[in-house]
Design an enzyme around this catalytic site. Sequence first.
Site, PDB file in Angstrom:
ATOM      1  N   HIS A 116       0.653  -2.365  -3.628  1.00 37.59           N
ATOM      2  CA  HIS A 116       0.553  -3.688  -4.236  1.00 37.59           C
ATOM      3  C   HIS A 116       1.962  -4.236  -4.438  1.00 37.59           C
ATOM      4  CE1 HIS A 116      -1.259  -6.951  -6.486  1.00 37.59           C
ATOM      5  NE2 HIS A 116      -0.284  -6.810  -7.369  1.00 37.59           N
ATOM      6  N   LEU A 151      -9.149  -3.370 -10.892  1.00 41.19           N
ATOM      7  CA  LEU A 151      -8.392  -3.943  -9.772  1.00 41.19           C
ATOM      8  C   LEU A 151      -6.878  -3.836 -10.003  1.00 41.19           C
ATOM      9  CD1 LEU A 151      -8.476  -5.624  -7.088  1.00 41.19           C
ATOM     10  CD2 LEU A 151      -8.272  -7.652  -8.540  1.00 41.19           C
ATOM     11  N   ASP A 152      -6.193  -3.202  -9.089  1.00 37.25           N
ATOM     12  CA  ASP A 152      -4.734  -2.991  -9.149  1.00 37.25           C
ATOM     13  C   ASP A 152      -4.340  -2.250 -10.434  1.00 37.25           C
ATOM     14  OD1 ASP A 152      -4.418  -4.363  -6.712  1.00 37.25           O
ATOM     15  OD2 ASP A 152      -4.199  -6.287  -7.731  1.00 37.25           O
ATOM     16  N   GLU A 181       8.364  -1.468   0.992  1.00 33.99           N
ATOM     17  CA  GLU A 181       6.972  -1.006   1.168  1.00 33.99           C
ATOM     18  C   GLU A 181       6.928   0.067   2.246  1.00 33.99           C
ATOM     19  OE1 GLU A 181       4.145  -4.161   1.820  1.00 33.99           O
ATOM     20  OE2 GLU A 181       4.744  -5.218   0.015  1.00 33.99           O
TER      21      GLU A 181
HETATM   22  C1  GAR Z   1       1.703  -6.015   1.922  1.00 28.93           C
HETATM   23  O1  GAR Z   1       2.779  -6.789   1.495  1.00 28.93           O
HETATM   24  C2  GAR Z   1       0.996  -5.397   0.736  1.00 28.93           C
HETATM   25  O2  GAR Z   1       1.855  -5.083  -0.314  1.00 28.93           O
HETATM   26  C3  GAR Z   1       0.048  -6.496   0.348  1.00 28.93           C
HETATM   27  O3  GAR Z   1      -0.403  -7.030   1.579  1.00 28.93           O
HETATM   28  C4  GAR Z   1       0.631  -6.896   2.539  1.00 28.93           C
HETATM   29  C5  GAR Z   1       0.042  -6.301   3.793  1.00 28.93           C
HETATM   30  O4  GAR Z   1       1.003  -6.261   4.814  1.00 28.93           O
HETATM   31  N1  GAR Z   1      -1.055  -5.985  -0.403  1.00 28.93           N
HETATM   32  C6  GAR Z   1      -1.655  -6.664  -1.376  1.00 28.93           C
HETATM   33  O5  GAR Z   1      -1.322  -7.794  -1.692  1.00 28.93           O
HETATM   34  C7  GAR Z   1      -2.776  -5.930  -2.059  1.00 28.93           C
HETATM   35  N2  GAR Z   1      -3.185  -6.586  -3.258  1.00 28.93           N
HETATM   36  P1  GAR Z   1       0.733  -5.400   6.121  1.00 28.93           P
HETATM   37  O6  GAR Z   1      -0.656  -5.776   6.615  1.00 28.93           O
HETATM   38  O7  GAR Z   1       1.800  -5.863   7.077  1.00 28.93           O
HETATM   39  O8  GAR Z   1       0.852  -3.940   5.757  1.00 28.93           O
END
Ligand code: GAR
Length: 219
Positions: A116, A151-152, A181
């Site tokens: 997240h 959630l989260d 990430e």
């Molecule tokens: C990432 O930035 C992740 O942190 C976010 O979605 C993106 C997916 O990127 N997740 C959330 O917002 C979950 N609540 P990716 O498809 O390139 O891995």
Amino acid sequence: MKSEKAEPARIVVLISGSGSNMQAIAESCAKKELDGEIVAVISNRPEVMGLQRAKEFEIATDVVDHTEFSSREEFDANLIRAIDEHTPDLVVLAGFMRILTSDFVRRYKGRMLNIHPSLLPKYKGLNTHQRALDAGDKEAGVTVHFVSEDLDGGANIIQAVVPVLDDDDEGTLRSRVQIQEHVIYPIAVKWFVEGRLSLNKGDAYFDDKPLPIQGLQLK
Ligand code: GAR
């Protein structure tokens, strides 16, 4: 877990979009930095870039399109079927943008992780980067946590902290966070497959010691 089996841990990754986190984990597996194998990538949206990335790694893909089901329960039941076909040791949510039913979460409790883009418990939900900017935060970041019914809100495992710069906008902050990430998700997965992470009564443990609320922090 790892010590009980000779084979790499079986990982199923759920995505909804670009799949860059899935790719970071796939690269770590390919380089043998972690003893796991992504056995399937499942998307709730057809034709997203993450499915293409998975194919480039010769990973099996599947689509369980949420628009084809009339209820969340029905969607989750079908998703469970698609996941369990691959008998995973670990389920990894990597940009999977669906709210999950309690039954689903309970089924994979203690073996399902999420990433997240905020320093949880700050900024659950959407628009995390803009919210950090609007609040005038000096630091932002990203968290990998166990998934719970809140959630989260499951126990944090690891966070990476980045500075918020004066001239940041949502895009520049998002890019800085995304670099981190791709560092912390493979680390968390590695710890899991090595059997170093566990969830006990809602709290995360690392090497049998409780983790702090924010998880382990990389600065
Ligand atoms: C990432 O930035 C992740 O942190 C976010 O979605 C993106 C997916 O990127 N997740 C959330 O917002 C979950 N609540 P990716 O498809 O390139 O891995």
